[in-house]
Scaffold this motif. Structure first.
Motif, PDB file in Angstrom:
ATOM      1  N   PRO A  83      43.291  25.905  48.268  1.00 17.60           N
ATOM      2  CA  PRO A  83      43.473  26.819  47.086  1.00 17.60           C
ATOM      3  C   PRO A  83      44.468  27.908  47.556  1.00 17.60           C
ATOM      4  N   LYS A  84      45.241  28.652  47.023  1.00 19.40           N
ATOM      5  CA  LYS A  84      46.114  29.562  47.029  1.00 19.40           C
ATOM      6  C   LYS A  84      45.805  31.007  46.500  1.00 19.40           C
ATOM      7  N   PHE A  85      45.068  30.951  45.676  1.00 15.50           N
ATOM      8  CA  PHE A  85      44.410  32.106  44.921  1.00 15.50           C
ATOM      9  C   PHE A  85      42.901  32.458  45.251  1.00 15.50           C
ATOM     10  N   LEU A  86      42.494  33.724  44.967  1.00 14.48           N
ATOM     11  CA  LEU A  86      40.927  33.799  45.254  1.00 14.48           C
ATOM     12  C   LEU A  86      40.571  34.963  43.947  1.00 14.48           C
ATOM     13  N   LEU A  87      39.230  34.806  43.665  1.00 17.50           N
ATOM     14  CA  LEU A  87      38.769  35.712  42.832  1.00 17.50           C
ATOM     15  C   LEU A  87      37.845  36.743  43.395  1.00 17.50           C
ATOM     16  N   GLN A  88      37.998  37.763  43.014  1.00 19.52           N
ATOM     17  CA  GLN A  88      37.234  38.910  43.678  1.00 19.52           C
ATOM     18  C   GLN A  88      36.733  39.994  42.733  1.00 19.52           C
ATOM     19  N   GLN A  89      35.364  40.127  42.802  1.00 20.95           N
ATOM     20  CA  GLN A  89      34.704  41.244  42.147  1.00 20.95           C
ATOM     21  C   GLN A  89      35.296  42.491  41.991  1.00 20.95           C
ATOM     22  N   THR A  90      35.857  43.070  40.855  1.00 22.15           N
ATOM     23  CA  THR A  90      36.287  44.479  40.797  1.00 22.15           C
ATOM     24  C   THR A  90      35.214  45.469  41.389  1.00 22.15           C
TER      25      THR A  90
ATOM     26  N   ASP B  99      29.950  35.885  35.330  1.00 19.89           N
ATOM     27  CA  ASP B  99      29.064  36.848  36.142  1.00 19.89           C
ATOM     28  C   ASP B  99      29.415  38.154  36.380  1.00 19.89           C
ATOM     29  N   TYR B 100      30.823  38.488  36.497  1.00 19.24           N
ATOM     30  CA  TYR B 100      31.112  39.891  36.854  1.00 19.24           C
ATOM     31  C   TYR B 100      32.071  40.364  35.697  1.00 19.24           C
ATOM     32  N   HIS B 101      32.470  39.866  34.832  1.00 18.06           N
ATOM     33  CA  HIS B 101      32.951  40.494  33.482  1.00 18.06           C
ATOM     34  C   HIS B 101      34.423  41.341  33.739  1.00 18.06           C
ATOM     35  N   ASP B 102      34.579  41.758  34.968  1.00 15.10           N
ATOM     36  CA  ASP B 102      35.765  42.306  35.499  1.00 15.10           C
ATOM     37  C   ASP B 102      36.189  42.006  36.846  1.00 15.10           C
ATOM     38  N   VAL B 103      37.278  40.974  37.112  1.00 17.81           N
ATOM     39  CA  VAL B 103      37.744  40.460  38.309  1.00 17.81           C
ATOM     40  C   VAL B 103      39.384  40.826  38.756  1.00 17.81           C
ATOM     41  N   TYR B 104      39.573  40.405  39.784  1.00 18.41           N
ATOM     42  CA  TYR B 104      40.936  40.479  40.268  1.00 18.41           C
ATOM     43  C   TYR B 104      41.197  38.929  40.904  1.00 18.41           C
ATOM     44  N   LEU B 105      42.208  38.415  40.465  1.00 16.41           N
ATOM     45  CA  LEU B 105      43.071  37.129  41.108  1.00 16.41           C
ATOM     46  C   LEU B 105      44.084  37.485  41.763  1.00 16.41           C
ATOM     47  N   LYS B 106      43.813  37.230  43.267  1.00 16.82           N
ATOM     48  CA  LYS B 106      44.882  37.681  44.173  1.00 16.82           C
ATOM     49  C   LYS B 106      45.419  36.294  45.047  1.00 16.82           C
ATOM     50  N   PRO B 107      46.373  36.346  45.607  1.00 15.74           N
ATOM     51  CA  PRO B 107      47.002  35.569  46.482  1.00 15.74           C
ATOM     52  C   PRO B 107      45.942  35.539  47.771  1.00 15.74           C
ATOM     53  N   ILE B 108      45.788  34.159  48.134  1.00 13.08           N
ATOM     54  CA  ILE B 108      44.945  34.244  49.471  1.00 13.08           C
ATOM     55  C   ILE B 108      45.712  34.884  50.720  1.00 13.08           C
ATOM     56  N   ARG B 109      47.017  34.697  50.654  1.00 15.52           N
ATOM     57  CA  ARG B 109      47.882  35.444  51.602  1.00 15.52           C
ATOM     58  C   ARG B 109      48.590  36.509  51.113  1.00 15.52           C
ATOM     59  N   GLY B 110      48.740  37.454  52.059  1.00 11.66           N
ATOM     60  CA  GLY B 110      49.224  38.898  51.576  1.00 11.66           C
ATOM     61  C   GLY B 110      50.625  38.880  50.939  1.00 11.66           C
ATOM     62  N   THR B 111      50.706  39.475  49.825  1.00 11.77           N
ATOM     63  CA  THR B 111      52.250  39.535  49.204  1.00 11.77           C
ATOM     64  C   THR B 111      52.651  40.913  48.904  1.00 11.77           C
ATOM     65  N   GLN B 112      52.037  42.252  49.480  1.00 14.74           N
ATOM     66  CA  GLN B 112      52.194  43.263  49.456  1.00 14.74           C
ATOM     67  C   GLN B 112      52.036  43.800  48.065  1.00 14.74           C
ATOM     68  N   GLY B 113      50.916  43.326  47.306  1.00 16.59           N
ATOM     69  CA  GLY B 113      50.642  43.831  46.062  1.00 16.59           C
ATOM     70  C   GLY B 113      51.301  42.918  44.918  1.00 16.59           C
ATOM     71  N   GLN B 114      52.234  41.894  45.287  1.00 11.23           N
ATOM     72  CA  GLN B 114      52.537  41.095  43.979  1.00 11.23           C
ATOM     73  C   GLN B 114      51.846  39.918  43.605  1.00 11.23           C
ATOM     74  N   SER B 115      51.925  39.353  42.587  1.00  9.66           N
ATOM     75  CA  SER B 115      51.194  38.197  41.973  1.00  9.66           C
ATOM     76  C   SER B 115      49.638  38.429  41.927  1.00  9.66           C
ATOM     77  N   ILE B 116      49.335  39.653  41.715  1.00  6.71           N
ATOM     78  CA  ILE B 116      47.814  40.059  41.478  1.00  6.71           C
ATOM     79  C   ILE B 116      47.575  40.254  39.972  1.00  6.71           C
ATOM     80  N   LEU B 117      46.420  39.685  39.500  1.00  5.59           N
ATOM     81  CA  LEU B 117      45.864  40.104  38.012  1.00  5.59           C
ATOM     82  C   LEU B 117      44.638  40.638  37.955  1.00  5.59           C
TER      83      LEU B 117
END
Length: 381
Positions: free
Chosen positions: A218-225, A160-178
């Motif tokens: 779920p421990k991660f979420l997808l977000q539209q870039t 649907d969005y072609h360009d997305v972020y995968l983030k931890p649901i809880r804050g990790t100060q920018g770590q573990s983000i794709l």
């Protein structure tokens, strides 16, 4: 760090709830040690006793707790104090073994104290997104977001969005983000710590994403870039709106700080190398057209940030402060990237050390105003 064995008759009124480590005697509260020392010192100057209460140290409601107070040689001293009236959470990262105990403590604070921050159980990215998305005025400013429960969720969202972020649901100060982008030959996977990978749409991609999938919880979420403005040198930019309560029904925007990412970075977190810049020194980083877009959008972003604070206050009426991150698109559209329930002071320290101190003072004077207005709350007695 010493121990005061005398029994205190002072009601501390305010405690900062933070994770204490036993591995560093010089910094018992890790990177927050100096911040908490400054906060407690300012509180004493304003005749508002304040202490630090370690996470996991309370097992039940008691008349007294063991907390840590400020000593003149800038050390913490253990002290027995009465159950706190106000609690400001300062916990971001902590050992998983403490999770259950901290949930129990938050329930106790909710019952017997007043919370000045969003509780951890209600302040993850997905919970805040769902809460804010109920507001029709804010919904257009929220990038589409979905918890990752299955590989089918991932493939449909990327389609649907072609360009997305995968983030931890809880804050990790920018770590573990794709960051994941559809390409003709496959899916480009970028992260801060590893080289980019171009993964074909087969079992290799499935294996790479599978580690982030948790169907039940779920421990991660997808977000539209969000398309964002860039500097003359190609750096992504977003803005941190730092909001604070100054009275029960008054909120101020203490600071608006720009964050310039490293040229090839996928996030603008300071912990991943980005740089904080004050608005008064920002124009030289942009061409005239881009700067005009920023100049027109800053106040609009501030109004949205204030609206978010007011909406969250409907559920948490004594909320003291928030950090709200927003991006501005090339056409001037504003998107809410993240709501930080435990805003740090590193950005303030980088742009204006005096403003950092003033932000600490604001919290203390806010607590004093609450005490004068509602008295010292002793719920449950």
């Amino acid at each position: 760090m010493g121990t005061d064995r005398s029994r205190s008759c002072d009601d501390p009124s305010l405690v900062f709830y933070a994770y204490k480590t036993d591995s560093d005697r010089q910094k018992p509260f890790g990177h927050q040690t100096n911040l908490l020392l400054d906060w407690c010192r300012i509180a004493l100057e304003l005749k508002q006793p304040a202490y630090v209460l370690p996470c996991g140290s309370v097992t039940k409601k008691t008349d007294e707790v063991i907390a840590y107070g400020y000593r003149e040689d800038r050390k913490f001293v253990r002290k027995k104090v009465l159950w706190p009236s106000f609690v400001l959470r300062r916990t971001i990262v902590f050992p998983p073994s403490l999770a259950v105990r901290m949930q129990r403590e938050e329930r106790l604070f909710s019952q017997y104290s007043q919370l000045l921050s969003l509780p951890r159980t209600g302040s993850d990215k997905w919970s805040i997104y769902r809460y804010l998305s109920k507001n029709p005025e804010l919904l257009p400013h929220l990038p589409t977001t979905l918890p990752l429960r299955s590989y089918a969720d991932f493939t449909a969202f990327l389609l649907d969005y072609h360009d997305v972020y995968l983030k931890p649901i809880r804050g990790t100060q920018g770590q573990s983000i794709l960051r994941l982008r559809n390409q003709q030959q496959g899916v480009l996977c970028e992260s801060e710590k590893q080289q980019s990978l171009l993964l074909p749409r087969n079992d290799r991609l499935l294996a790479h994403i599978a580690r982030y999938i948790h169907a039940q919880e779920p421990k991660f979420l997808l977000q539209q870039t969000v398309p964002m403005l860039h500097s003359k040198w190609g750096q992504r930019i977003d803005f941190r709106y730092f909001l604070q309560a100054i009275a029960k029904d008054q909120i101020q925007c203490t600071a608006i700080i720009a964050r310039l990412a490293n040229q090839n970075a996928i996030t603008t977190n300071l912990s991943t190398g980005s740089r904080a810049i004050g608005l008064d020194r920002l124009d030289k980083h942009f061409n005239v057209t881009t700067w005009q877009i920023i100049d027109r959008s800053i106040v609009k972003g501030q109004n949205i940030a204030l609206q978010i604070f007011k909406i969250l206050r409907q559920k948490w009426p004594y909320l003291a402060e928030l950090g709200i991150d927003m991006g501005i698109s090339p056409d001037g559209d504003i998107k809410i990237l993240e709501v930080n329930p435990v805003p740090g002071r590193k950005m303030l320290r980088q742009i204006d050390a005096d403003l950092r101190i003033q932000s600490l003072r604001t919290v203390i004077t806010y607590v004093r105003s609450l005490r004068e207005m509602i008295g010292v709350p002793r719920k449950g007695f």
